[in-house]
Each structure stands twice: as structure tokens, then as C-alpha cells.
Design a protein around this motif. Structure first.
Motif, PDB file in Angstrom:
ATOM      1  N   SER A 182       0.837  -1.203   0.000  1.00  0.00           N
ATOM      2  CA  SER A 182       0.000   0.000   0.000  1.00  0.00           C
ATOM      3  C   SER A 182       0.872   1.253   0.000  1.00  0.00           C
ATOM      4  CB  SER A 182      -0.996  -0.019   1.167  1.00  0.00           C
ATOM      5  OG  SER A 182      -0.365   0.382   2.346  1.00  0.00           O
ATOM      6  N   THR A 183       2.023   1.189   0.620  1.00  0.00           N
ATOM      7  CA  THR A 183       2.941   2.324   0.581  1.00  0.00           C
ATOM      8  C   THR A 183       3.484   2.517  -0.829  1.00  0.00           C
ATOM      9  OG1 THR A 183       3.560   2.022   2.886  1.00  0.00           O
ATOM     10  CG2 THR A 183       5.116   3.217   1.513  1.00  0.00           C
ATOM     11  N   ASN A 235      -4.958   5.180   3.204  1.00  0.00           N
ATOM     12  CA  ASN A 235      -3.831   4.483   3.838  1.00  0.00           C
ATOM     13  C   ASN A 235      -2.648   5.364   4.223  1.00  0.00           C
ATOM     14  OD1 ASN A 235      -5.049   1.880   3.541  1.00  0.00           O
ATOM     15  ND2 ASN A 235      -4.566   2.054   1.355  1.00  0.00           N
ATOM     16  N   GLU A 236      -2.803   6.665   4.202  1.00  0.00           N
ATOM     17  CA  GLU A 236      -1.642   7.487   4.563  1.00  0.00           C
ATOM     18  C   GLU A 236      -1.380   7.377   6.066  1.00  0.00           C
ATOM     19  OE1 GLU A 236      -2.368  11.561   3.478  1.00  0.00           O
ATOM     20  OE2 GLU A 236      -3.586  11.957   5.251  1.00  0.00           O
ATOM     21  N   GLY A 266      -9.746   3.443  10.641  1.00  0.00           N
ATOM     22  CA  GLY A 266      -8.447   3.169  10.017  1.00  0.00           C
ATOM     23  C   GLY A 266      -7.431   4.273  10.258  1.00  0.00           C
ATOM     24  N   TYR A 267      -7.853   5.373  10.845  1.00  0.00           N
ATOM     25  CA  TYR A 267      -6.922   6.490  11.068  1.00  0.00           C
ATOM     26  C   TYR A 267      -6.751   6.768  12.565  1.00  0.00           C
ATOM     27  CZ  TYR A 267      -7.147   7.270   6.066  1.00  0.00           C
ATOM     28  OH  TYR A 267      -7.063   7.114   4.716  1.00  0.00           O
ATOM     29  N   HIS A 289       6.174   7.601   4.126  1.00  0.00           N
ATOM     30  CA  HIS A 289       4.992   8.424   3.866  1.00  0.00           C
ATOM     31  C   HIS A 289       5.321   9.913   3.892  1.00  0.00           C
ATOM     32  CE1 HIS A 289       1.463   5.525   3.854  1.00  0.00           C
ATOM     33  NE2 HIS A 289       2.551   4.791   3.824  1.00  0.00           N
TER      34      HIS A 289
END
Ligand code: SF4
Ligand code: SF4
Lengths: 715, 295
Positions: free
Chosen positions: A20-21, A80-81, A177-178, A250
Motif C-alpha cells: 500500500s505504501t 492508507n496514509e 483506520g486512522y 509516507h
């Protein structure tokens, strides 16, 4: 899923980061977020219902502008960050304050601040709460009205920072998710960072806010800034090295959020986001740590070239680090350059900086050296070849005869000194109230960056009005190799070999070599110009530089502004070309000539080692803000283990011989040609332009051709 | 005592370990049809003529032998008339005419080699190549000896065809050998290089006993030596050597052919000799499977 990042090498880029990165990186490099940013060029003051703007002072307008940005700039949270915050206004990419009023830019001629590396350590250590305390302390002192207004603007900007911050907190609070991101932002940047993850978030958030308001700050010594946090976390077992790598990746990926593709002249990545790695600290200890290597891992894998990285090398640099640098350099893109810090520190201390300050140097975004977090820096580029052609040789309309090389050289240095006097009068003197060389004139407001520069808050003065500890305007000489080559050709042809008289030669040049092709061929093929390790011409260049720096030093004690010399063109050889006439070294009117302190394309016949030797003959410690050398190599040169050894040997030789700054790019002219024809096949192919890198396909034709010519020269 | 040198090339990265300065000596006992450096074959002086640099200024017309003729804007260089007096070479403004080699003393050569001392590090240094450096055996050995004395590492790229009486001296002043094996088949070797490979292999085995490091350099020429028998023999040679560090495969390419133009006015490229990438990989795998270290 497979995401390919272009490499010039047949050695594949390693894969260490999670899918994902890698996907996030791929999308960012392919303009996803840059295009999104362009969609919203600016926010409007009309949103705040402001009416009587004409009665506002510039500072009041600025304050209103920052507030409207903080309240209304679009928020962006990418899938996804791992770290949050985004500089989402398109005009900021153009270096403008992204605020409009009645459909027009709030300030017509305002430009943001760049060429600075702010003090991030402070915000990581004390948070914006701490900053606020600092400002209040200064406000409590006995200060002038002007200082008071500035410090109030500081408080206001911290409040705006908080407003923007709290908007992100609100948004993230309920986003599944965050949770970690939310948790981090509950601490930073309001309070001090307590761990590596928070520190990276705080650094990014501060950087992003400065960018959001139209500034282009650099980052600086990221391994110094973050090293301690990572060390602690690793020791306590709070984090693994691969988790840390993902987090830091990131940061680099988000730094690509302004990449928007398309044709942008000098490329899509010139935002001065410098990174400086390794080297010694103010006590002289090596700072190299896990963060140093993580940064190398990340750019090696993702090929991100948007943060021009410079590694500080000295005679004792660990072989392991050199090898890692060589491995990354080999993939091309010119992602990594090197300083020889022994020379840089000597240059700075010789100039008068205290040793402990000098040891902490970083740069302004490309490679012009400065003391981070304490310097207001700008540079004034000028074409030294134009001085020779127009002033010394009077556009070749010469009626007086010049009798010797010594006379010619003396005349040139005299003209150079006149030009520097003009530059000083034009760019430095007007910054002060006339008749007083210490009272700064009022300039456009720039409170946001002032928050992060010592001693703006302490002094109650803005970044542009004498707040920083060091105020530097550095004249940068360009075209030096061509001046040396020109003088050398005249010396050989007229004074040594006496093939024709000085006046006759001037006539030939006046005619742009028309009708004198044999002589031109002779001059082109018989002399070894700068870049071939030929003492005779190399020392002409060295002498000019030394004299140049001596002339500049006369201007250091007139105002609080220091006037240290440096060498660069940063690609200006393109814009200078149309104004240049024939050169005595065989070039015709209008040709694109040398860049930085590198040889003129096509004249370097002896290879990279000879170029480095020519360059190092000058006493580079006199060029306080730097002198850059570009080295281009073919992928073929650096394949395999031998290739790594070669890069390491080049860097070691460069350090031994007293170099200052060197950027090595690996590119294949054949590939670059193909990329011109089929840009769609090379979206992530990046090249070193000058102090910065860019996706090759986003350069316009002129710049592309210059890069191809540079790389073809080595065949 | 002067040495015939065609070129001294700095910043070479694939002529032995590290950054090296390669000195190309003139003269070679072999006449490989695929030679990449044809200007180094003849020991005697020659003249390069680069048509692309010629500006048709006719300064060379002053040749006392009438070797430079101009007709209809064309420049003809009648080499057979030339007595190498050098007049045209000095007259040519654009270096379209140049002598192939220069006579240089050991000191002159070393002075250039020493220019890159800062870059040699622990591994880099001087490489002698050519041609065949041992076509000028005493001189080559003197040069190597002088380099060693100056603390510069030495490498020699050799085709192996030279008198064995020099072997001891050569080995004592050479740190690394790059030993060319053109072909292991005796008949083919004779056909395509003009000599058989007896002496080459005998010298190699003898050198192996005293040399410190040898790399075998093997050119791959499609349809000539790109076969299993050759690779098997190569692998056997490799395994019988004690100081061999590996095999380097050099696929035939056509880049050297422009030099045929400069020397003989005609091309010599044979595209059909270029091996396929897949075959190069095959050869690598084959040799590796046979226990060779392929570099
Ligand atoms: S070297 Fe002398 S003989 Fe030969 S072509 Fe030139 S001028 Fe004529
Ligand atoms: S002197 Fe040189 S450039 Fe002139 S015609 Fe002869 S070969 Fe050509």
C-alpha cells in the motif's frame, strides 16, 4: 500488485516497503494528488465577508489571508496514509499566497519565501504552545509599535495553525483506520513530540502548513531532527525499523503532493525541499544514525527525487555509508549529491561563522550553504561571460589594442569588480532606509516562516526585516568555465602562438566566426579547455574565482547583510544563451554553454576524474555559499560491483582533492531521446536538472535538450 | 627509449578493479577479424582520417606525395602514396587527420597515469592494453616496473601470445591479468585470428603458477564460438587454474567499426556476429553450472 519505479541501472530497485505504501508512492508520482491540489488554486477572503480591504495595511491583509486559509483550505486525507495534513491550494505550488479577494490575488506581486531551512527542532521540542509562550515573552518586553504589530501577527499565525490543525483532528476523529494518525495529532504539533511517529507527523504538519501558505521551505538535517526519537523508540521496543521505514516513507511520498505532470519549463519538482544527511554535529561528532539509512532505503526503493538529498562526506566517512550512497546514485535521477564538509566548514569559519554554527550547516533547498533555522538567504546570479564580452571586449568592437594576457586579465577583473558594485547597490542598499545602513525598510509580511527562524521572535522582527541571526545575499558567478576558456584561447592564439593579432582576432569574433571555419576548428580541437585537468586553463578559472571572492569580501561590513561569494548557474545558461555572442573558444553566438562550475558541454574529453581535478584546483573554501560540480555518467560505467567502487572512488577523490559540492547523475542519452518521443513510457524517469531534480517528461524541450546534451557529452 | 602509445584513457572502470587509467600500446601479433581496436594491430605508425571532422579546407593538399586529392567537393586520401611525413597532420585545423600513435617515454606515460592517483584508492591503478602490450615486451615490463615502484597498482590485458621468456618479469610486476581467450578451438582460432592458440594457453598455464590474479575475458561471437564445446573447454581451463578469479563474457559489438572507417575508409561491422541477449544469458548459466564464476 506491481509498481515499477524507473531505474537507470540494470540492478533492480529493492522492495522493502509494503504494497500500500508503494501504491501510494506510485500514484503520487503519477500526479494524482498534484492534480487534485491544482483544482483549488486559492481560497477567497470573500468567504470571511471582508469588505473594506483597501483600508488594510499589508500586514492586516496578510493576517486575514492566513486566517481564511486556515479556516477554508480543503482538507485531504489520502487512502492508507500514515501521516496527515496536506498543502492543498494550487497557487502555493506557484509560490504565491493562495488567497483571492473579489476573484483577484490578494497580493498581486507577493511571492512566498523559499531558499530557507527553518528550525523544525524547536516545534518538535516545544510544540506551538511553546511558540506562543515565546511570542508572549517578547511582547512583554519594551518594544516598538512595529515590533508589537509583528509579534501580534505571530500570535495570530500560531492561532491559525491551531485552527487548521483542529480541523484535521475533527475530520480524523471518526475516520475508521486512522486511529493512530488521530492519536498522534492529539499530541503534535500542539505539544512536544514524544516518539518517532509523532515527530515525523509534527515535522510534516509544520512543513505542510508553511507550504500551504505559499512558502517553499527546505527540510535540512532530517537525521539530526529525528534521530533521537527513533533511537529511543528502538531501544524501548516501541517500534521496529521496518515500521519506522514505512512511516518515514509516507513523509517522502506526501512530499510529492505537488507533482502534477505537464510541461513546466524547469520541471515539476523545483520546490527546494532539501534534505541533508550525515556529517558532524556542532561538537564534531558524527550524526549518522538509523534515520540516515532509512532515507537512503526509501529513495532507493521509490526513486523519489523531489527532496534533493545531499550527504555530508568527510575524510572519515564510514565505508558502509559511502557504499549505500553509491547504490542509490546508481539508479539515476541524481537523487543524491555530496558535500565535502571539511571544505564547507572551513569556508564558513574562514568567513567568520563560529565553528559550532558552521558544523551545523544545511542548505537553502538546492545546495547553497546556510546555517539552518537562522538565516535569511538569497542569491544574485550574474553572467560573468557577458561581462567579458560586453565590458572587457566591448562586444569585440575593440579600438584599443590589448598587449598582454596580464593586461587582459586585469581589465576583466576590474570590470567584474564594477559589476559587483552595481549588484550591491541594486540589491542590498535598497533594503535599508536611506542614509542608515542598519534600519531595515518595511517589506512584505512573512510571519509564518518567521515563526520558525531564530531570532525573529526574540528580536520582534520579521524574516525579511532583519529578524534572522544571519542575513545573506550571495552574488553567484555563472559562466565561469567559459570565461576561463575564452581567456585561455586568446592567451594561446594571440599572445603565445601569435597566430594572429589581438585586433584581428576580435574582428573574427565580431563576425561570429563567419568565413573563419578553419581557425574555429583549430581553436576547438587544439586546446584542452577547463575540465580536462589542464593546469594552464584551470588556474585561470581558479584565479578569477579567488579574485571574485576577494572583491565580495569588501562588502561584508557595510550593513547587517553579508555578501559571500558562490558559483552557480542553476540552468540559467539557457536563458543567457541568446544574449551571448561568439566566444574566443570557438563557440558561436547563442550557444548554450557551461552550467555551474562544470565544463562546457563537448569540451570535456578526459572523463569524470579530470573534471573533478580541474574543479578542485580552485580554492573552493573561498566560495562560502558553494560551488557546484555536475558529473554525468552512463549506466554502463557504473554497472556491477566495479561500478559501485567507481562511484565511491570518485567521491573519495573529490573529498581528498578539496571539492565542495558534487552531483552525480546516471543517465543514458538514448533513453532520454526515447523519453522525448514517448513520454508516456517514462512517467517516473527523473533527472538532475541543477540543484533540483525533475521528471524528465515535465521539462520543456530546451531543458530536455540541455540534459541530453550534458549526458551525451560523456559518450 | 620510447613506447608506441595509441591512447591513454583515464577513468576506465572495466579494465580491472577500481578506477584505472588504461594505456593502449600499439602492435598485436593476432589479426582477429572482430578486433575492436584495429588501430592497435600494426606496430608501425598510421594516420586516422575522420571524414566527419573534415571541413574541406584543403590545407592537407600540400602533401608532397599528392596523397590528398580533391574532386567534386570530395576529399580522397590515397594512403598508399603516404610516407607518413606528418605535414598534413600538422596542417589540418580540425584534427580530421591525426597520427594514430605517439612515441612516449615511461616517465611521460607515468606522469599522466599519476594524475588520477587521488581516485585509485586501494584497488585502482594503471592497466596496459592494446594491441598486445607484450608486442613491446621490454618496454611494457619497464613501464609496469616503474608504476609498481611509484606505488601504482598494475593490470595487463593480454591476448597471451608472446615469448615465454618474459613471463617471469611480467608476472612479478603485474597485479591483475585480464587474459583474453578468443576461442578454444585450434582450427577456428587460426582461421579467425591468424594464429593458433598453443602459445596463448601455455603462457596462461605458466602464468597461473606465479600470477596473483587472473580474469579470463572471452569474447562471444555469434555463430563462431557460441557453442557448448567452446564453453565446456573454457570451463575446464577455468577449473584447472588456481589464480583465476572468474570469467568475463564480452559480447561482440559493432562500436569499434568506426575506427575501421578512420583507418581504411570502410566499415567492418558484422551485425550477424552480435549474440542474442538470450544466448548471452545461456552462456552465463552454462558456465555457472559448470562451476565457473562468471563476472
Ligand atoms: S603524412 Fe605526409 S605523405 Fe602522408 S599524406 Fe600527410 S603529408 Fe602526405
Ligand atoms: S586539412 Fe583537414 S579539414 Fe582540411 S581538408 Fe584536409 S583533412 Fe579536411
Amino acid at each position: 500488485m506491481e509498481f515499477e519505479f524507473y531505474s537507470a541501472s540494470d540492478t533492480k530497485r529493492p522492495i522493502r516497503l509494503c504494497d500500500s505504501t508503494r501504491k501510494f508512492s506510485y500514484e503520487s508520482l503519477n500526479h494524482k494528488y498534484g492534480k487534485d491540489t491544482r483544482k483549488n488554486p486559492a481560497v477567497s477572503l470573500d468567504l470571511d465577508n471582508i469588505k473594506n480591504i483597501d483600508s488594510f495595511s499589508d500586514l492586516e491583509k496578510y493576517n486575514a489571508g492566513i486566517l481564511v486559509i486556515a479556516k477554508n483550505a480543503p482538507l485531504r486525507v489520502c487512502p492508507n496514509e500514515l501521516i496527515c495534513g496536506a498543502a492543498t491550494l494550487g497557487n502555493a505550488i506557484n509560490h504565491m499566497l493562495p488567497v483571492e479577494y473579489h476573484g483577484k490575488p490578494l497580493f498581486e506581486s507577493y511571492s512566498g519565501i523559499s531558499h530557507l531551512t527553518p528550525n523544525y527542532t524547536e516545534i518538535l521540542k516545544i510544540g506551538y504552545r511553546g511558540l506562543r509562550e515565546k511570542i508572549k515573552l517578547s511582547l512583554g518586553k519594551n518594544i516598538s509599535q512595529k515590533q508589537k504589530l509583528f509579534l501580534q501577527s505571530c500570535l495570530h499565525c500560531v492561532d491559525c495553525f491551531e485552527i487548521w490543525h483542529k480541523r484535521y483532528l475533527n475530520k480524523l476523529q471518526n475516520m475508521p483506520g486512522y486511529e493512530n494518525q488521530y492519536k498522534n495529532l492529539c499530541v503534535v504539533p500542539e505539544y512536544p513530540a514524544t516518539c518517532f511517529y509523532e515527530a515525523v507527523q509534527s515535522l510534516w504538519f509544520t512543513f505542510a502548513f508553511m507550504r500551504l501558505t505559499g512558502n517553499w521551505p527546505g527540510i535540512g538535517r532530517i537525521d539530526v531532527i529525528l534521530g533521537e526519537y527513533l533511537k529511543n523508540d528502538l531501544e524501548k521496543g516501541l517500534l521496529t525499523i521496518s515500521q519506522a521505514r514505512e512511516i518515514l516513507a509516507h513523509f517522502f511520498i506526501k512530499g510529492c503532493e505537488w507533482i502534477c505532470g505537464g510541461d513546466y519549463g524547469s520541471g515539476d519538482a523545483q520546490h527546494y525541499q532539501n534534505i541533508v544527511l550525515s556529517g558532524i554535529d556542532s561538537e564534531g561528532n558524527d550524526v549518522t544514525n538509523e534515520v540516515t539509512f532509512l532515507v537512503l532505503d526509501i529513495v532507493e526503493e521509490l526513486g523519489i527525487s523531489d527532496f534533493p538529498i545531499t550527504v555530508r562526506i568527510n575524510k572519515n566517512t564510514d565505508k558502509k555509508l559511502l557504499r549505500r550512497i553509491a547504490q542509490v546514485i546508481r539508479h539515476g535521477g541524481g537523487v543524491i549529491a555530496v558535500y565535502n564538509e571539511d571544505i564547507v566548514i572551513k569556508a564558513l569559519t574562514d568567513f567568520g561563522y563560529p565553528l559550532s554554527e558552521a558544523r551545523n550547516f544545511a542548505n537553502d533547498g538546492c545546495w547553497e550553504v546556510q546555517i539552518p533555522g537562522k538565516t535569511n538567504f538569497s542569491y544574485i546570479p550574474f553572467d560573468s561571460l557577458a561581462i567579458l564580452q560586453k565590458n572587457t571586449l566591448n562586444n569585440y568592437l575593440i579600438d584599443t589594442d590589448i598587449k598582454s594576457f596580464k593586461e587582459l586579465y586585469g581589465k576583466y577583473i576590474h570590470n567584474l569588480s564594477e559589476e559587483l558594485d552595481l549588484i550591491y547597490k541594486k540589491f542590498v542598499e535598497p533594503l535599508f532606509i536611506s542614509g542608515d545602513n542598519s534600519e531595515w525598510k518595511e517589506m512584505f509580511p512573512c510571519t509564518i516562516v518567521s515563526l520558525f527562524e531564530h531570532d525573529c521572535i526574540e528580536r520582534g522582527l520579521s524574516y525579511r526585516e532583519g529578524g534572522p541571526v544571519y542575513n545573506i545575499i550571495s552574488p553567484h558567478i555563472g559562466g565561469i568555465s567559459d570565461v576561463a576558456n575564452s581567456l585561455y584561447a586568446i592567451k594561446k592564439l594571440v599572445f603565445d602562438e601569435k597566430k594572429l593579432s589581438f585586433k584581428d582576432f576580435m574582428k573574427v569574433l565580431y563576425d561570429n566566426w563567419e568565413g573563419n571555419e578553419p581557425l574555429r576548428q583549430y581553436v576547438l580541437s587544439s586546446y584542452n579547455y577547463y575540465g580536462n585537468d589542464n593546469d594552464e586553463v584551470d588556474y585561470i578559472a581558479a584565479d578569477i574565482l579567488s579574485d571574485f571572492s576577494d572583491i565580495c569580501s569588501k562588502y561584508n561590513s557595510i550593513t547587517p547583510i553579508k555578501f559571500p561569494s558562490g558559483v552557480s548557474t542553476f540552468g540559467r545558461q539557457i536563458e543567457w544563451a541568446p544574449n551571448r555572442i561568439a566566444t574566443p573558444s570557438g563557440r558561436k553566438k547563442g550557444e548554450i554553454l557551461s552550467g555551474n562550475f562544470s565544463p562546457t558541454p563537448g569540451t570535456d574529453k578526459e572523463g569524470a576524474t579530470a573534471i573533478i581535478k580541474s574543479y578542485c584546483k580552485a580554492d573552493l573554501s573561498k566560495q562560502v555559499t558553494g560551488a557546484a560540480l555536475d558529473i554525468g555518467l552512463l549506466p554502463y560505467n557504473v554497472r556491477g560491483e566495479d561500478g559501485l567502487d567507481a562511484i565511491i572512488s570518485l567521491i573519495s577523490g573529490f573529498v581528498t582533492l578539496g571539492g565542495y559540492f558534487m552531483q552525480i547523475d546516471i543517465s543514458d542519452p538514448k533513453i532520454l531521446h526515447d523519453a522525448q518521443l514517448h513520454p508516456e513510457n517514462y512517467p517516473t524517469l527523473s533527472v538532475r536538472v541543477s540543484g533540483w531534480n525533475a521528471r524528465f517528461v515535465t521539462l520543456n524541450r530546451e531543458w530536455q535538450n540541455m540534459i541530453i546534451e550534458k549526458s551525451a557529452g560523456k559518450l | 627509449m620510447l613506447i608506441s602509445v595509441t591512447n591513454i584513457q583515464r577513468f576506465c572502470m572495466h579494465d580491472g578493479p577500481g578506477i584505472r587509467t588504461t594505456v593502449f600500446l600499439k602492435g598485436c601479433p593476432l589479426r582477429c577479424q572482430w578486433c575492436h581496436n584495429p588501430e592497435t594491430q600494426e606496430i608501425k605508425q598510421q594516420i586516422f582520417y575522420a571524414q566527419n571532422k573534415c571541413i574541406y579546407c584543403r590545407a592537407c593538399e600540400e602533401c608532397p606525395q599528392g596523397a590528398h586529392k580533391f574532386e567534386n567537393d570530395c576529399h580522397f586520401f590515397l594512403r598508399k602514396n603516404c610516407i607518413l611525413c606528418g605535414k598534413c597532420v600538422s596542417a589540418c585545423p580540425s584534427k580530421a587527420l591525426e597520427f594514430v600513435s605517439k612515441e612516449m617515454s615511461v616517465e611521460e606515460i607515468l606522469e599522466i597515469v599519476k594524475k588520477d592517483t587521488a581516485f585509485y584508492g586501494e584497488k585502482g591503478g594503471m592497466t596496459l592494453s592494446g594491441g598486445e602490450p607484450m608486442m613491446q615486451p621490454e618496454k611494457a615490463i619497464l613501464l609496469l616496473k616503474a608504476a609498481k615502484k611509484a606505488g601504482i597498482s598494475t593490470a595487463v590485458e593480454t591476448c597471451g601470445h608472446f615469448s615465454e621468456i618474459y613471463l617471469n618479469d611480467l608476472c612479478s610486476f603485474t597485479d591483475y591479468f585480464l587474459w583474453d581467450i578468443k576461442d578454444t578451438d585450434l582450427e577456428r582460432h587460426k582461421k579467425f585470428t591468424g594464429t593458433d592458440n598453443h602459445k596463448i594457453l601455455n603462457n596462461l598455464f605458466a602464468a597461473d603458477k606465479i600470477a596473483s590474479s587472473i580474469i579470463l575475458r572471452c569474447i562471444l561471437i555469434n555463430s563462431i564460438n557460441t557453442n557448448k564445446e567452446h564453453y565446456t573447454k573454457l570451463a575446464n581451463i577455468y577449473k584447472s587454474l588456481k589464480s583465476c578469479r572468474g570469467i568475463e563474457l564480452i559480447p561482440y559489438h559493432v562500436y569499434g567499426s568506426s575506427k575501421y572507417m578512420l583507418l581504411y575508409g570502410k566499415e567492418n561491422a558484422k551485425k550477424e556476429w552480435i549474440p542474442e541477449n538470450s544466448h548471452i544469458q545461456y552462456a552465463k548459466n552454462f558456465l555457472t553450472d559448470m562451476g565457473c564464476n562468471v563476472l
